[in-house]
Design a protein around this motif. Structure first.
Motif, PDB file in Angstrom:
ATOM      1  N   ALA A  39       0.824  -1.203   0.000  1.00  0.00           N
ATOM      2  CA  ALA A  39       0.000   0.000   0.000  1.00  0.00           C
ATOM      3  C   ALA A  39       0.857   1.251   0.000  1.00  0.00           C
ATOM      4  O   ALA A  39       0.547   2.246  -0.658  1.00  0.00           O
ATOM      5  N   GLN A  40       1.966   1.207   0.737  1.00  0.00           N
ATOM      6  CA  GLN A  40       2.804   2.394   0.870  1.00  0.00           C
ATOM      7  C   GLN A  40       3.686   2.634  -0.348  1.00  0.00           C
ATOM      8  O   GLN A  40       4.094   3.757  -0.611  1.00  0.00           O
ATOM      9  N   ASP A  49     -10.750   4.047   6.734  1.00  0.00           N
ATOM     10  CA  ASP A  49     -11.188   4.033   8.130  1.00  0.00           C
ATOM     11  C   ASP A  49     -12.456   4.869   8.228  1.00  0.00           C
ATOM     12  O   ASP A  49     -12.441   6.081   7.975  1.00  0.00           O
ATOM     13  N   ILE A  50     -13.576   4.235   8.608  1.00  0.00           N
ATOM     14  CA  ILE A  50     -14.874   4.938   8.592  1.00  0.00           C
ATOM     15  C   ILE A  50     -15.298   5.407   9.983  1.00  0.00           C
ATOM     16  O   ILE A  50     -16.444   5.773  10.197  1.00  0.00           O
ATOM     17  N   ARG A  51     -14.363   5.438  10.927  1.00  0.00           N
ATOM     18  CA  ARG A  51     -14.667   5.960  12.259  1.00  0.00           C
ATOM     19  C   ARG A  51     -14.763   7.491  12.229  1.00  0.00           C
ATOM     20  O   ARG A  51     -14.412   8.143  11.241  1.00  0.00           O
ATOM     21  N   ASP A  52     -15.206   8.065  13.340  1.00  0.00           N
ATOM     22  CA  ASP A  52     -15.274   9.523  13.444  1.00  0.00           C
ATOM     23  C   ASP A  52     -13.866  10.108  13.431  1.00  0.00           C
ATOM     24  O   ASP A  52     -12.886   9.423  13.772  1.00  0.00           O
ATOM     25  N   PRO A  53     -13.725  11.378  13.032  1.00  0.00           N
ATOM     26  CA  PRO A  53     -12.392  11.987  12.905  1.00  0.00           C
ATOM     27  C   PRO A  53     -11.571  11.955  14.195  1.00  0.00           C
ATOM     28  O   PRO A  53     -10.349  11.788  14.151  1.00  0.00           O
ATOM     29  N   GLU A  58      -6.693   9.793  16.951  1.00  0.00           N
ATOM     30  CA  GLU A  58      -6.050   9.210  18.129  1.00  0.00           C
ATOM     31  C   GLU A  58      -5.142   8.049  17.757  1.00  0.00           C
ATOM     32  O   GLU A  58      -4.063   7.899  18.327  1.00  0.00           O
ATOM     33  N   ASN A  59      -5.575   7.213  16.830  1.00  0.00           N
ATOM     34  CA  ASN A  59      -4.719   6.160  16.294  1.00  0.00           C
ATOM     35  C   ASN A  59      -5.418   5.487  15.135  1.00  0.00           C
ATOM     36  O   ASN A  59      -6.636   5.297  15.161  1.00  0.00           O
ATOM     37  N   HIS A  60      -4.659   5.180  14.117  1.00  0.00           N
ATOM     38  CA  HIS A  60      -5.205   4.512  12.936  1.00  0.00           C
ATOM     39  C   HIS A  60      -4.132   3.633  12.300  1.00  0.00           C
ATOM     40  O   HIS A  60      -2.954   3.724  12.638  1.00  0.00           O
ATOM     41  N   ILE A  61      -4.574   2.784  11.408  1.00  0.00           N
ATOM     42  CA  ILE A  61      -3.639   1.924  10.678  1.00  0.00           C
ATOM     43  C   ILE A  61      -2.758   2.804   9.796  1.00  0.00           C
ATOM     44  O   ILE A  61      -3.264   3.708   9.109  1.00  0.00           O
ATOM     45  N   PRO A  62      -1.455   2.607   9.809  1.00  0.00           N
ATOM     46  CA  PRO A  62      -0.572   3.452   8.995  1.00  0.00           C
ATOM     47  C   PRO A  62      -1.006   3.491   7.525  1.00  0.00           C
ATOM     48  O   PRO A  62      -1.241   2.463   6.908  1.00  0.00           O
ATOM     49  N   GLY A  63      -1.123   4.710   7.017  1.00  0.00           N
ATOM     50  CA  GLY A  63      -1.509   4.891   5.622  1.00  0.00           C
ATOM     51  C   GLY A  63      -2.997   4.941   5.371  1.00  0.00           C
ATOM     52  O   GLY A  63      -3.438   5.222   4.254  1.00  0.00           O
ATOM     53  N   LEU A 148      -0.423  -4.559  16.523  1.00  0.00           N
ATOM     54  CA  LEU A 148       0.135  -4.135  15.240  1.00  0.00           C
ATOM     55  C   LEU A 148       0.337  -2.621  15.247  1.00  0.00           C
ATOM     56  O   LEU A 148      -0.280  -1.897  16.033  1.00  0.00           O
ATOM     57  N   PRO A 149       1.185  -2.101  14.360  1.00  0.00           N
ATOM     58  CA  PRO A 149       1.526  -0.673  14.405  1.00  0.00           C
ATOM     59  C   PRO A 149       0.318   0.230  14.161  1.00  0.00           C
ATOM     60  O   PRO A 149      -0.596  -0.111  13.394  1.00  0.00           O
ATOM     61  N   VAL A 150       0.336   1.382  14.827  1.00  0.00           N
ATOM     62  CA  VAL A 150      -0.675   2.418  14.598  1.00  0.00           C
ATOM     63  C   VAL A 150       0.051   3.738  14.372  1.00  0.00           C
ATOM     64  O   VAL A 150       1.242   3.876  14.670  1.00  0.00           O
ATOM     65  N   SER A 151      -0.689   4.695  13.848  1.00  0.00           N
ATOM     66  CA  SER A 151      -0.116   6.003  13.549  1.00  0.00           C
ATOM     67  C   SER A 151      -1.059   7.096  14.030  1.00  0.00           C
ATOM     68  O   SER A 151      -2.269   6.875  14.141  1.00  0.00           O
ATOM     69  N   THR A 152      -0.507   8.243  14.309  1.00  0.00           N
ATOM     70  CA  THR A 152      -1.322   9.427  14.615  1.00  0.00           C
ATOM     71  C   THR A 152      -1.104  10.506  13.558  1.00  0.00           C
ATOM     72  O   THR A 152      -1.629  11.604  13.672  1.00  0.00           O
ATOM     73  N   GLN A 153      -0.333  10.183  12.529  1.00  0.00           N
ATOM     74  CA  GLN A 153      -0.002  11.167  11.506  1.00  0.00           C
ATOM     75  C   GLN A 153      -1.165  11.378  10.534  1.00  0.00           C
ATOM     76  O   GLN A 153      -1.796  10.408  10.095  1.00  0.00           O
ATOM     77  N   PRO A 154      -1.486  12.614  10.200  1.00  0.00           N
ATOM     78  CA  PRO A 154      -2.510  12.858   9.180  1.00  0.00           C
ATOM     79  C   PRO A 154      -2.097  12.230   7.854  1.00  0.00           C
ATOM     80  O   PRO A 154      -0.912  12.171   7.531  1.00  0.00           O
ATOM     81  N   VAL A 155      -3.079  11.742   7.122  1.00  0.00           N
ATOM     82  CA  VAL A 155      -2.793  11.054   5.866  1.00  0.00           C
ATOM     83  C   VAL A 155      -3.383  11.861   4.709  1.00  0.00           C
ATOM     84  O   VAL A 155      -4.571  12.187   4.715  1.00  0.00           O
TER      85      VAL A 155
END
Length: 320
Positions: A39-40, A49-53, A58-63, A148-155
């Motif tokens: 993917a990267q 990711d269809i959760r709320d912003p 707070e944390n999401h799957i990288p990318g 598994l890894p998570v990210s907080t970086q905006p995508v």
């Protein structure tokens, strides 16, 4: 027997050589993690990711890219109704999706109802022409449980120019259901729990209680391993699907209150159990009961009880 890593590597080699395998409708977190490098580097895999912003930040799957579930739904008066087609196309383009993208949908994974959101988005993407689609079984809860890894970086992703037409192969409208009732050419599958199916309660936006005439019940909760939000395996899914007897030459139409729980039935019957010609009545009972003339219903309460129930709902909406 080859290891799972060997099989994944073999699958990626096939993909690179043009002999791509169809995406599995359900992915474990570990299976998705193996795809993330792809993917990267090539952006052929897009995690949606269809959760709320707030939850996404707070944390999401990288990318992963964020597209909250509300963007895939209709108005408050008829949530199961499809959004305007132009808005859906603009949403897909903003997510960088293309016809050959492998879109992987993920949500919280907190319960069976939350799974319905992923199934509904999966159904929408399939209807918009995407052929490589998956859901993360167990959602973010399963991903986090697997450490598994998570990210907080905006995508940010480059928008695409993908402009699909809507394929109604898996859609049933109110008019389609009316025609099915006249011709008796489809099994109507009520995905709701007993209280709704039996007319003892109704959705707030529905004007009447009851179910469609002749409908059989397949409670969406049956598709999950006991006390979890994990979808069952293919063998178990086929056993659940066998409860619905579809005569040769006919199809099935899954419905609920707003096309949310029914998306789980549609997903289980069509995508996992492999039953052909399964459709989703997107508007479901909210849409059906908004007809100007008194709609056909089964298990409907008497008019007096229905009036009391409607009055109570009006009161609660106005003063609560």
């Amino acid at each position: 027997m080859p290891s799972s890593k060997t099989l994944i590597a073999f699958s990626l080699c096939l993909s690179a050589s043009g002999w791509a395998l169809a995406a599995e409708p359900l992915l474990t977190p570990q299976q998705l993690a193996a795809l993330l490098p792809q993917a990267q580097t090539s952006a052929t895999v897009r995690v949606i990711d269809i959760r709320d912003p707030k939850s996404f930040a707070e944390n999401h799957i990288p990318g992963a890219v964020n597209a909250p579930y509300g963007q895939w739904r209709g108005s408050a008066t008829n949530p199961g109704e499809l959004p305007d087609h132009a808005k859906l196309v603009a949403l897909l383009q903003s997510l960088g999706l293309k016809a050959d993208s492998h879109a992987v949908v993920v949500s919280n994974g907190k319960d069976a109802t939350d799974f319905g959101a992923m199934a509904r988005v999966y159904w929408t993407l399939k209807s918009l022409g995407l052929k490589e689609l998956s859901i993360v079984n167990g959602g973010m809860q399963a991903w986090n449980a697997a450490k598994l890894p998570v990210s907080t970086q905006p995508v940010k992703v480059a928008p695409s120019s993908y402009a699909p037409t809507f394929d109604a192969t898996w859609l049933s409208t109110r008019q389609d259901v009316q025609q099915s009732l006249k011709l008796s050419n489809a099994v109507l599958v009520d995905s709701r729990p007993d209280a709704f199916y039996q007319g003892k309660t109704q959705a707030p936006a529905a004007k009447l209680a009851g179910t469609l005439p002749g409908a059989v019940q397949l409670d969406f909760n049956q598709w999950f391993e006991p006390k979890t939000a994990l979808f069952v395996d293919t063998t178990k899914a086929k056993q659940i699907a066998a409860q619905i007897q579809v005569p040769e030459g006919q199809g099935a139409v899954a419905f609920c209150n707003t096309g949310h729980w029914a998306a789980t039935d549609w997903f289980g019957l069509s995508e996992v159990a492999g039953i052909p010609n399964v459709k989703l009545y997107a508007g479901s009972m909210v849409d059906w009961t908004q007809q100007p003339d008194f709609p056909q219903l089964q298990n409907a309460p008497g008019r007096g009880e229905q009036l009391l129930r409607s009055t109570k709902q009006w009161w609660e909406r106005k003063f609560n």
